[in-house]
Design a protein around this motif. Structure first.
Motif, PDB file in Angstrom:
ATOM      1  N   VAL A 166      -1.085   4.577  -8.822  1.00 15.13           N
ATOM      2  CA  VAL A 166      -1.880   5.759  -8.485  1.00 15.13           C
ATOM      3  C   VAL A 166      -1.554   6.920  -9.425  1.00 15.13           C
ATOM      4  CG1 VAL A 166      -2.312   7.481  -6.718  1.00 15.13           C
ATOM      5  CG2 VAL A 166      -2.213   5.086  -6.093  1.00 15.13           C
ATOM      6  N   VAL A 201      -7.894   0.336 -10.388  1.00 18.57           N
ATOM      7  CA  VAL A 201      -6.602   0.401  -9.701  1.00 18.57           C
ATOM      8  C   VAL A 201      -6.680  -0.329  -8.361  1.00 18.57           C
ATOM      9  CG1 VAL A 201      -4.981   1.961  -8.611  1.00 18.57           C
ATOM     10  CG2 VAL A 201      -5.880   2.501 -10.838  1.00 18.57           C
ATOM     11  N   ALA A 202      -7.834  -0.151  -7.694  1.00 21.20           N
ATOM     12  CA  ALA A 202      -8.021  -0.853  -6.420  1.00 21.20           C
ATOM     13  C   ALA A 202      -7.901  -2.355  -6.623  1.00 21.20           C
ATOM     14  CB  ALA A 202      -9.380  -0.508  -5.834  1.00 21.20           C
ATOM     15  N   ALA A 221       3.807   7.884  -5.858  1.00 20.81           N
ATOM     16  CA  ALA A 221       3.082   8.647  -6.885  1.00 20.81           C
ATOM     17  C   ALA A 221       3.321  10.141  -6.716  1.00 20.81           C
ATOM     18  CB  ALA A 221       1.590   8.347  -6.809  1.00 20.81           C
ATOM     19  N   LEU A 243     -10.587   4.310 -10.809  1.00 17.78           N
ATOM     20  CA  LEU A 243     -10.042   4.154  -9.452  1.00 17.78           C
ATOM     21  C   LEU A 243     -10.336   2.755  -8.917  1.00 17.78           C
ATOM     22  CD1 LEU A 243     -10.721   7.650  -7.903  1.00 17.78           C
ATOM     23  CD2 LEU A 243      -8.538   6.645  -8.522  1.00 17.78           C
ATOM     24  N   LEU A 244     -11.532   2.226  -9.229  1.00 17.56           N
ATOM     25  CA  LEU A 244     -11.839   0.874  -8.765  1.00 17.56           C
ATOM     26  C   LEU A 244     -10.941  -0.154  -9.458  1.00 17.56           C
ATOM     27  CD1 LEU A 244     -15.726   0.803  -8.398  1.00 17.56           C
ATOM     28  CD2 LEU A 244     -13.986   0.822  -6.616  1.00 17.56           C
ATOM     29  N   SER A 304       2.248   3.327  -3.043  1.00 20.49           N
ATOM     30  CA  SER A 304       1.436   4.339  -3.705  1.00 20.49           C
ATOM     31  C   SER A 304       1.935   5.751  -3.407  1.00 20.49           C
ATOM     32  CB  SER A 304      -0.017   4.204  -3.264  1.00 20.49           C
ATOM     33  OG  SER A 304      -0.141   4.528  -1.911  1.00 20.49           O
ATOM     34  N   VAL A 305       2.614   5.920  -2.269  1.00 16.29           N
ATOM     35  CA  VAL A 305       3.087   7.261  -1.915  1.00 16.29           C
ATOM     36  C   VAL A 305       4.109   7.754  -2.932  1.00 16.29           C
ATOM     37  CG1 VAL A 305       4.137   8.649  -0.093  1.00 16.29           C
ATOM     38  CG2 VAL A 305       2.656   6.760   0.489  1.00 16.29           C
ATOM     39  N   THR A 321     -14.111   8.344 -13.816  1.00 17.98           N
ATOM     40  CA  THR A 321     -13.255   8.407 -12.635  1.00 17.98           C
ATOM     41  C   THR A 321     -13.441   7.208 -11.711  1.00 17.98           C
ATOM     42  OG1 THR A 321     -13.565  10.779 -12.730  1.00 17.98           O
ATOM     43  CG2 THR A 321     -12.563   9.900 -10.755  1.00 17.98           C
ATOM     44  N   VAL A 322     -14.703   6.922 -11.367  1.00 24.57           N
ATOM     45  CA  VAL A 322     -14.962   5.849 -10.398  1.00 24.57           C
ATOM     46  C   VAL A 322     -14.451   4.521 -10.931  1.00 24.57           C
ATOM     47  CG1 VAL A 322     -16.741   4.622  -9.137  1.00 24.57           C
ATOM     48  CG2 VAL A 322     -16.947   7.065  -9.497  1.00 24.57           C
ATOM     49  N   LYS A 374       0.827  -1.199   0.000  1.00 29.39           N
ATOM     50  CA  LYS A 374       0.000   0.000   0.000  1.00 29.39           C
ATOM     51  C   LYS A 374       0.868   1.258   0.000  1.00 29.39           C
ATOM     52  CE  LYS A 374      -2.314  -1.687   3.537  1.00 29.39           C
ATOM     53  NZ  LYS A 374      -3.247  -1.598   4.650  1.00 29.39           N
ATOM     54  N   TYR A 410      -4.377  -3.502  -6.693  1.00 29.43           N
ATOM     55  CA  TYR A 410      -3.766  -3.624  -5.351  1.00 29.43           C
ATOM     56  C   TYR A 410      -4.260  -4.875  -4.661  1.00 29.43           C
ATOM     57  CZ  TYR A 410      -1.433   0.838  -5.363  1.00 29.43           C
ATOM     58  OH  TYR A 410      -0.579   1.854  -5.650  1.00 29.43           O
ATOM     59  N   LEU A 411      -5.571  -5.146  -4.815  1.00 23.58           N
ATOM     60  CA  LEU A 411      -6.121  -6.325  -4.144  1.00 23.58           C
ATOM     61  C   LEU A 411      -5.482  -7.606  -4.683  1.00 23.58           C
ATOM     62  CD1 LEU A 411      -9.888  -5.399  -3.822  1.00 23.58           C
ATOM     63  CD2 LEU A 411      -8.122  -5.355  -2.084  1.00 23.58           C
ATOM     64  N   ARG A 434      -4.151   8.750 -12.077  1.00 27.08           N
ATOM     65  CA  ARG A 434      -4.413  10.192 -12.111  1.00 27.08           C
ATOM     66  C   ARG A 434      -4.286  10.731 -13.528  1.00 27.08           C
ATOM     67  NH1 ARG A 434      -1.303  13.856  -7.829  1.00 27.08           N
ATOM     68  NH2 ARG A 434      -2.926  15.397  -8.067  1.00 27.08           N
TER      69      ARG A 434
END
Lengths: 215, 311
Positions: free
Chosen positions: A168, A189-190, A160, A186-187, A157-158, A182-183, A154, A193-194, A172
């Motif tokens: 991330v 990308v989520a 970014a 972002l999902l 991501s920083v 947008t939604v 996680k 990560y998952l 963007r």
């Protein structure tokens, strides 16, 4: 949905960047962290003090600040590298004290009776530690270590915020051209990560249950 | 007071320990001196202009400048504001999630499990962007929202494992004296779970405070942004290193104060319950070179903790 399919290669590239940050800084943090943990439980006060200070300072520093240091302050001091390397170094440094703490708490988690029994049959400090405490500690350490790695996933991501084009940052970028999706973006990308964190979490849970059963 | 792991060191062992201590200390000191010398050398910047070393007085004179402290205060208060609001909301979210997570009906419990696992697996930064872009809330509420939801999920999980670690008889006797399940939860289980998990919750608040710095990436005017990103333009680029140190010191002070409280609470709650056993554990921990028990580990500490407390 179109925006995701259109930009899928971009996301895959970004995913690989995230993965590389994770693997390289994960390995680095495991090595440094184990060394620091070893210093932290050593009988020599100077080393123990150094390890304690190292752990306390880094653990209380925000990751953003560590990355800022690696990306913008170090170059000012004449140490230059590209942003990905800077992020990797920053993530390694930031994660290492958490690894050290996980290892140390594993050693502390072995019940006192074990040490007492080992001492009672005449084993010395080195023998007690290497034959009795560490083999048990190792098993208990793996689940928390996996959790540290999940946190690291996680934390990548920083990067970014520091010109590293990982998930991330790329999301963007894609959103700028596809504001209506947008939604969905972002999902998506989520989900990436998952893909990393869920299997790791399952592994941690499984191992934890096994370790509990054995004790 | 004999040690558990080794005998009381004799003269030989003491001498060896002393020698190793001196060698180790010398190595560390040598490293620090090398860094010091490296930093204090004058350096040439990108424009070819020579600049004084890091420890030159001209780089530190802003420490006497009142404007700097006003800037720090502006940043710090924005940071604390975000952390404070997020912490309160995170507690609320945590209690709600832990209630849903331990609900009797599977229709509530299972979505809650999925939701908590999902939230805990998300990078906070991604959640901040989500709130910012989808709800267009502005940077402050984007940061607060993401931090509250993420840390709420973590705190909820801690509370749940706190409840799970209570002896079964607590709930049973609550129900037996005629309290409703909800009353039992609030007046019997939560107070105990909360007390047991307090060190972990405070440790999580340290994490929350550190994570407010992520809002810097959104452009929120917090400590890192105000002092470190904009500072060099206001005060001059040569002060970057100084400003970095200042920001670092502020973060360390605030976080360490919170961590220290967490540890204090951990020790108090531990000694209140365990008696001889806790004291023995503490002794071994001290020998192994540790200071606190559960006070600090960030992830999944709940499970470690309840493993330590079940008889």
């Amino acid at each position: 949905m179109d925006a995701i399919i259109e930009n899928f290669p971009k996301f895959i590239d970004a995913f690989l960047v995230t993965l590389r940050l994770l693997v390289v800084s994960g390995i680095g943090a495991l090595i440094i962290g184990t060394l620091v943990a070893a210093l932290r439980i050593s009988p020599v006060p100077a080393l123990r003090g150094f390890a304690t200070v190292y752990t306390e300072i880094l653990r209380n520093t925000p990751l953003t600040l560590v990355l800022f240091f690696c990306a913008f302050v170090l170059p000012q001091l004449g140490v230059r590298f590209d942003f990905t390397t800077a992020a990797t170094i920053g993530l390694t440094l930031y994660t290492s004290p958490f690894v050290a703490e996980a290892v140390r708490s594993g050693v502390n988690g072995v019940s006192v009776g074990q040490a007492e029994a080992a001492r009672a049959i005449g084993l010395g400090f080195g023998q007690t530690l290497s034959l009795v405490i560490l083999p048990q500690a190792l098993r208990m350490v793996i689940p928390p270590l996996i959790n540290v790695l999940i946190a690291l996933t996680k934390n990548t991501s920083v990067a970014a915020g520091f010109s590293v084009f990982e998930l991330v940052a790329v999301s963007r970028q894609v959103i700028q051209f596809n504001g209506n999706a947008t939604v969905a973006i972002l999902l998506a990308v989520a989900v990436f990560y998952l893909v990393i964190t869920v299997p790791l979490g399952q592994a941690a849970n499984y191992l934890e249950r096994r370790v509990m059963a054995r004790r | 007071m004999t040690n558990v792991l080794y005998d009381v060191p004799g003269p030989k062992a003491r001498r060896l320990s002393l020698i190793l201590s001196i060698i180790g200390g010398a190595l560390i000191l040598g490293g620090l001196i090398a860094i010091f010398i490296f930093l204090s050398q004058p350096r040439i910047n990108a424009g070819g202009v020579a600049q004084p070393g890091i420890f030159d007085a001209s780089r530190w004179d802003i420490l006497g400048d009142l404007a700097l402290y006003r800037t720090i205060w502006r940043g710090l208060s924005a940071t604390l504001q975000m952390a404070g609001v997020a912490a309160v909301l995170a507690m609320v979210v945590g209690i709600l999630l832990s209630m849903a997570r331990t609900a009797m009906t599977a229709a509530i419990r299972i979505p809650a499990i999925v939701l908590i696992e999902f939230l805990r697996g998300m990078p906070v930064l991604l959640m901040m962007f989500f709130v910012l872009l989808v709800f267009s809330t502005g940077q402050f509420w984007a940061g607060v929202g993401a931090l509250a939801v993420y840390n709420g999920a973590v705190i909820g999980e801690a509370l749940r494992s706190g409840i799970a670690s209570l002896p079964k008889g607590q709930r049973e006797s609550g129900l037996a004296v005629g309290l409703t399940p909800l009353q039992t939860r609030f007046s019997i289980e939560y107070p105990q779970a909360f007390r047991q998990m307090l060190p972990i919750i405070i440790a999580q608040l340290v994490v929350l405070l550190k994570d407010t710095s992520l809002a810097f990436i959104l452009g929120y005017q917090e400590l890192l942004n105000v002092v470190l990103k904009q500072g060099p333009t206001t005060f001059g680029a040569t002060y970057l290193f100084t400003l970095f140190f200042v920001v670092w010191a502020v973060y360390l002070t605030v976080n360490m104060a919170l961590s220290w409280i967490a540890r204090l609470v951990a020790r108090r709650t531990a000694s209140g319950r365990g008696g001889a056993k806790t004291r023995r554990i503490e002794k071994v921990i001290a020998q192994l070179g540790g200071a606190g028990i559960a006070g600090a580990s960030e992830t999944r500490a709940g499970k470690d903790n309840d493993a330590g407390h079940t008889p």
